[in-house]
Design an enzyme around this catalytic site. Sequence first.
Site, PDB file in Angstrom:
ATOM      1  N   TYR A 158     -11.002  -5.978  -2.010  1.00 13.43           N
ATOM      2  CA  TYR A 158     -10.070  -5.782  -0.896  1.00 13.43           C
ATOM      3  C   TYR A 158      -8.740  -5.214  -1.393  1.00 13.43           C
ATOM      4  CZ  TYR A 158      -7.201  -7.201   3.155  1.00 13.43           C
ATOM      5  OH  TYR A 158      -6.337  -7.229   4.226  1.00 13.43           O
ATOM      6  N   SER A 199      -2.275  -3.799   2.766  1.00 14.14           N
ATOM      7  CA  SER A 199      -2.118  -5.248   2.639  1.00 14.14           C
ATOM      8  C   SER A 199      -1.269  -5.571   1.420  1.00 14.14           C
ATOM      9  CB  SER A 199      -3.485  -5.932   2.500  1.00 14.14           C
ATOM     10  OG  SER A 199      -3.337  -7.312   2.205  1.00 14.14           O
ATOM     11  N   LYS A 204      -7.136  -1.611  -0.409  1.00 16.95           N
ATOM     12  CA  LYS A 204      -5.890  -1.559   0.354  1.00 16.95           C
ATOM     13  C   LYS A 204      -4.790  -0.793  -0.385  1.00 16.95           C
ATOM     14  CE  LYS A 204      -6.829  -3.626   4.228  1.00 16.95           C
ATOM     15  NZ  LYS A 204      -6.922  -2.795   5.459  1.00 16.95           N
TER      16      LYS A 204
END
Length: 306
Positions: free
Chosen positions: A167, A154, A171
């Site tokens: 997150y 991401s 990622k």
Amino acid sequence: MQDSAMLEGKVAIVTGAGGGIGREIAIAMALAGAKVVINDIGASLGGEGQSAGPAEQTRQIIEQRGGAAVINGDSVADWTSAQRIVQAALDAFGRVDIVVNNAGILRDTIFHKMTPEDWLAVVNVHLNGSFFVSRAAAEHFRAQESGAYVHMTSTSGLVGNFGQANYSAAKLGIAALSKSIALDMQRYNVRSNCVAPFAWSRMTSAIPAETPDQKARVAKLQQMTPDKNAPLAVYLASDAAKGITGQIFAARHNEIFLMSQSRPIRSAHRGEGWTPALIAEHGMPALKPSLMPLDRSQDVFSWDPV
């Protein structure tokens, strides 16, 4: 080569394939000729609960379009259950050729309020899950001397974002994991690449849309449907991508990007060595023009999707 034959004879595992980007990748791979293991536990966006419904919907779509698929409901976030995901491919189709690590959850919280539970839950699914499923498939890839990994990273990790320390860290870790797999398994003709997808889906539906600027941003995101990411994933999983490994791509509506990877961009040298004071006086002024800005994904990808 026709799109419908690019994955002919191959078996693909797609994690988190019960909806969104994962569902579209699973469907696209089936349409390209692959037999597909639809892995999904049917949890909420935050990782709670379990339901077979989403995976069943994906399977029905694939079968209605003439494809072959089976469902697996094991969690990626556990080594033993990750092995069962790979075994499901062997039991149903006799082999495994492709692993798409797409499963994920979100627990967005500003860093100084993030709980250890929120950190661990997200890292366990995204980063540990990508390792577990990839590692479970690795023995089979090595034995057959072929295989392809497609990992979902991401720009939240590659560039940055607010309220996503868990997150973003997971990622960016996936990007490093992919590179390590590419280096270690190149000798076995195994490839590993990352895709940073852009799409309006359950994973982005939590983005606030209260101010005019926020509403305008969400309107742009809604144009980027999950299926726009599937062609790149199919290509990277196919033999047409032979020699493409250790790379990071992004798919944004009708655009495909090759993303940079960390490399030295500027240096300062002193034959006598450095002291803290000399770094302050000479070293940092020399480096400062090339310091990276404190920007976010939307600052870098600031133009409207076309």
